[in-house]
Motif scaffolding. Structure first.
Motif, short mmCIF file in Angstrom:
data_model
loop_
_atom_site.label_atom_id
_atom_site.label_comp_id
_atom_site.label_asym_id
_atom_site.label_seq_id
_atom_site.Cartn_x
_atom_site.Cartn_y
_atom_site.Cartn_z
N GLY A 169 75.03 39.32 95.93
CA GLY A 169 73.71 39.15 96.53
C GLY A 169 73.29 37.72 96.73
O GLY A 169 72.15 37.46 97.13
N ALA A 170 74.18 36.77 96.47
CA ALA A 170 73.84 35.34 96.64
C ALA A 170 74.88 34.66 97.52
O ALA A 170 75.94 35.22 97.80
CB ALA A 170 73.77 34.65 95.27
N LEU A 171 74.56 33.46 97.96
CA LEU A 171 75.47 32.70 98.79
C LEU A 171 76.72 32.32 98.01
O LEU A 171 76.65 31.87 96.86
CB LEU A 171 74.78 31.44 99.30
CG LEU A 171 75.55 30.57 100.31
CD1 LEU A 171 75.77 31.34 101.61
CD2 LEU A 171 74.80 29.27 100.57
N GLY A 172 77.88 32.52 98.62
CA GLY A 172 79.14 32.21 97.96
C GLY A 172 79.42 30.72 97.96
O GLY A 172 78.59 29.89 98.34
N ASN A 173 80.64 30.39 97.57
CA ASN A 173 81.06 28.98 97.49
C ASN A 173 81.42 28.46 98.88
O ASN A 173 82.46 28.79 99.43
CB ASN A 173 82.27 28.85 96.55
CG ASN A 173 82.75 27.43 96.41
OD1 ASN A 173 82.11 26.48 96.88
ND2 ASN A 173 83.91 27.26 95.77
#
Length: 442
Positions: A169-173
């Motif tokens: 649910g969050a921005l990846g690397n």
């Protein structure tokens, strides 16, 4: 001269079967579309055996069962319904098969195969009696547009997750080279589509795969062709090894009912979504030959259980082929042929990186999201159910759940605001069944 005549005969035969001119398409477009569909869903050949092996099934045998069941079901879709829709063992349903029925409920994988087989037989009965077709027809147009948009959002979200652009649910690397490769692929795909380049999606998959392999970011195929096809025997017809007492148990009823419920509305969502995207709906917003399409799905499920795999269903990735211009069953037949060939070219297809297909899925999601423009947002009794439908699909990770909550909210809001004439009896019956399902199964 003979070669020319043979070519004309082939074209005439395909024209008679698939009515290419009527659908304003041609053989090249349909074949390209079929290849694109296959490329975006070839991952199932790797993922499905891996998931079912957790239940104790032979991974090589399941690979063969996956390829064969996908080919057979897709052939039926192409011939019976003349739709550019491919089928294969469905994601989510295979997890329920392995994790819930086998690992949590404690039953054998043979028991799970029997549950899938019974589900398929029931689906054939429901299809012949046109009940599944009636369910599609009773869904209001606003919800059908919402389903198309929701399927698009769902596809895009799957692409974002597969590429690790979105993680938990969050921005990846964003420094990950594989994420950068996907983002580059997204730009390439977007540019090709914006320029209306023929074969844009397929070209994109090939270009990103080659770049990824050339830079050493993804693995090269280990041997393009292999005639060492695994044996199907360890899983073939194993559903019939189940004890008769288990077949008539309450747990079997629960397993079959859950499979039925999930598969029914996942299939409805896929058919409505890709049909609306491909302009296949008639003037009343219904799907012509829906009975034939549903029958292909039911036959696929039954055949898959016999071969030794989980529930076969229509794949939302078919939208990638439709985005490439596929309009007839020739697209599906092409995809089915590639599933058969995958038995001998498994290393090549397995080598297609998720970064290449993820970029395509995201762009296909953009294409399908255009249906949002057709939704009536001025009337909140239409806007809220539509919003719930297309929002819940990606958030819940289920096309079926999006449809269920969309129908429930539509029915309740229309009845609560004295708009009874806008709700048919089928919607009311479905809503009651949904409530019963939540009470009994959660």
């Amino acid at each position: 001269m003979e070669i020319t005549n043979l070519s004309k005969d082939k074209n005439n035969l395909l024209e008679r079967i698939f009515k290419l001119q009527k659908h304003n398409t041609d053989i090249k477009t349909e074949v390209m579309a079929g290849i694109t569909t296959f490329m975006t869903m070839a991952y199932i050949l790797v993922v499905n055996p891996m998931i079912l092996s957790q239940a104790g099934m032979d991974q090589g045998s399941v690979f063969v069962a996956t390829a064969l069941s996908a080919a057979i079901a897709t052939f039926f879709m192409g011939i019976l319904a003349n739709y550019p829709i491919a089928l294969a063992p469905g994601m989510g349903l295979n997890v329920f098969f392995a994790n819930t029925i086998v690992l949590q409920m404690g039953y054998s994988w043979q028991f799970a195969l029997m549950a899938v087989f019974i589900e398929g037989l029931i689906f054939i009965l429901l299809t012949v009696t046109r009940l599944r077709e009636k369910i599609i027809e009773c869904i209001p147009m606003n919800l059908k547009f919402a389903v198309t948009a929701g399927v698009g959002l769902f596809i895009a979200f799957v692409g974002l997750q597969n590429a690790s652009i979105v993680v938990d649910g969050a921005l990846g690397n964003m420094h990950d080279p594989l994420v950068i490769l996907t983002l580059f692929g997204l730009l390439v795909t977007g540019a090709l589509v914006a320029k209306d380049k023929k074969g844009a999606l397929l070209i994109s998959i090939i270009v990103i795969s080659v770049i990824g392999m050339g830079l050493g970011l993804v693995a090269l195929p280990q041997g393009i062709m292999s005639f060492n096809v695994p044996s199907l025997k360890p899983v073939f017809l194993q559903a019939f090894s189940v004890d008769i007492n288990e077949i008539f148990s309450l747990d079997m009823v629960i397993a079959v009912f859950t499979l039925l419920f999930v598969d029914l509305f996942d299939t409805v969502g896929c058919l409505v979504g890709v049909a609306e995207k491909g302009n296949l709906l008639d003037e009343n917003g219904n799907i012509p030959r829906a009975k034939e399409a549903m029958l292909a799905d039911a036959i696929g499920t039954t055949t898959g259980a016999l071969l030794g795999t989980s529930t076969v269903t229509s794949f939302i990735e078919s939208a990638s082929g439709i985005g490439e211009g596929g309009k007839t069953g020739l697209t599906a037949i092409t995809t089915g042929v590639l599933f058969l060939l995958s038995l001998f070219f498994a290393p090549l297809f397995i080598a297609i990186p998720t970064q290449a297909t993820s970029a395509v899925l995201i762009i296909v999601g953009v294409m399908m999201a255009g249906s949002l423009n057709k939704i009536d947002f001025d009337d909140f009794t239409n806007a809220i159910p539509a919003f719930v439908t297309f929002l819940f699909m990606p958030l819940m990770g289920s096309i079926g759940d999006g449809i269920i909550f969309g129908i429930l909210s539509y029915t309740i809001l229309k009845l609560a605001t004295n708009k009874r004439d806008e709700v048919n009896i089928s919607m009311i019956i479905l809503s009651i069944l949904f409530i019963i399902k939540f009470i009994l199964l959660g």
